[in-house]
Design a protein around this motif. Structure first.
Motif, short mmCIF file in Angstrom:
data_model
loop_
_atom_site.label_atom_id
_atom_site.label_comp_id
_atom_site.label_asym_id
_atom_site.label_seq_id
_atom_site.Cartn_x
_atom_site.Cartn_y
_atom_site.Cartn_z
N UNK A 37 0.76 -1.11 -0.02
CA UNK A 37 0.08 -0.17 0.04
C UNK A 37 0.85 1.21 0.17
N UNK A 38 1.91 1.28 0.91
CA UNK A 38 2.81 2.40 0.93
C UNK A 38 3.61 2.68 -0.41
N UNK A 91 1.09 4.03 -3.04
CA UNK A 91 1.00 5.58 -2.99
C UNK A 91 2.24 6.35 -3.30
N UNK A 92 3.30 5.77 -3.02
CA UNK A 92 4.70 6.64 -3.45
C UNK A 92 4.82 6.45 -4.84
#
Lengths: 210, 117
Positions: free
Chosen positions: A120-121, A124-125
């Protein structure tokens, strides 16, 4: 609204001028189990004859960014070559105990949850690196949830062009009109990534948008 | 169940980039912020909370209301709100962030927020 439209047009114009100098990147974004990898596989099978990733009914099957380079699509004499980026599903909560309901052992479920949070991180990045985003939504599910609103809001705020994909229109419970009604200002294409229904409209919209 | 709710001024949220409130969420406290977060701030909140996910903390439920975007407002009122928001530096509204273990769902209705525990 008008200002946003102007900003989008200006950024796509600037994008069009400089595009040839770099690779075009198209990202598949959306909540978990909306069919992003199924769509990525469909696009790759249609144009390069190979699949991109594994699909599963267990949520968070895609936990890392997966890329297929130099995919060329054609429509009405026009063509577009891009790198296709399949991203892990965006979620606000990940409970390893949910994976155990699908028969995963505790240790594996915990590991999957850990990888899913990293996914998920990463997703987004990676948003800022995209030239176009296909927001894949499950047309059988109420689209007005916070994850979808956050994804669309971020694309809008970052001036990244996007197309909403109302996926799974082959299913009886599907209501693509609910997605169009929820986000009336954005372009929405109803498809079935699994059966390939209306996929040509998606290809033509992608070429038209970039 | 011991329910804790923390009211946070948006300015404090912004100043601390949310990090100091992560511990509250991990300790089952519901956060109430007196503004609508921007889309980038929401993404930042999701990113930061994802870093903390464990067996005990499974993430968050998040939802917000934007007062200046209410459908019943006239164009003049919307413009007035836009000017006010530029001056005060925040989107007028409300954001609720709750730990997923405590808050099952936050539904928008569309001008109210409903918390299901």
């Amino acid at each position: 609204m008008i200002l946003n439209g102007l900003r989008r047009s200006l950024s796509s114009l600037i994008g069009a001028i400089f595009r040839k100098k770099k690779d075009v990147r198209i990202g598949l974004y959306g909540p978990v189990n909306s069919g992003k990898t199924t769509l990525a596989n469909k696009i790759c099978m249609d144009w390069i004859g190979e699949q991109l990733g594994k699909v599963s009914i267990i949520p968070h099957e895609t936990r890392e960014i997966q890329t297929k380079e130099s995919v060329t699509i054609k429509d009405n004499g026009k063509s577009l070559t891009f790198n296709l980026v399949d991203t892990p599903g965006i979620a606000t909560k990940i409970d390893f105990e949910n994976f155990m309901k699908y028969g995963l052992k505790r240790r594996h479920a915990k590991q999957r949850a850990k990888e899913a949070t990293r996914g998920v991180i990463e997703a987004i990045k990676w948003l800022d690196r995209m030239d176009l985003v296909l927001v894949v939504l499950d047309s059988c599910v109420d689209p007005l949830n916070q994850v979808n609103i956050t994804i669309l809001g971020n694309l809008d705020a970052r001036n990244i062009p996007f197309i909403i994909i109302a996926n799974k229109v082959d299913l009886k419970k599907s209501k693509a009109s609910r997605i169009r009604g929820a986000f009336p200002n954005y372009k929405t294409v109803g498809i079935s990534a699994k059966t390939g229904f209306n996929i040509e409209e998606l290809y033509s919209s992608v070429i038209e948008t970039l | 169940m011991n329910l804790k709710i923390k009211f946070i001024p948006y300015e404090k949220f912004k100043r601390n980039k949310f990090r100091i409130f992560l511990k509250d969420l991990q300790e089952s406290t519901i956060l109430l912020i007196d503004a609508k977060l921007t889309a980038e701030e929401e993404a930042h909140v999701i990113k930061e909370t994802m870093r903390k996910v464990s067996g005990l903390f499974t993430g968050i439920e998040l939802n917000s209301l934007e007062l200046s975007n209410a459908k019943k407002l006239s164009n003049f009122e919307k413009l007035k709100n836009m000017v006010i928001e530029k001056l005060i530096g925040k989107k007028r509204g409300l954001t609720i962030i709750g730990p997923a273990k405590t808050v099952r769902q936050i539904k928008k209705n569309p001008e109210e927020l409903l918390l299901y525990m």
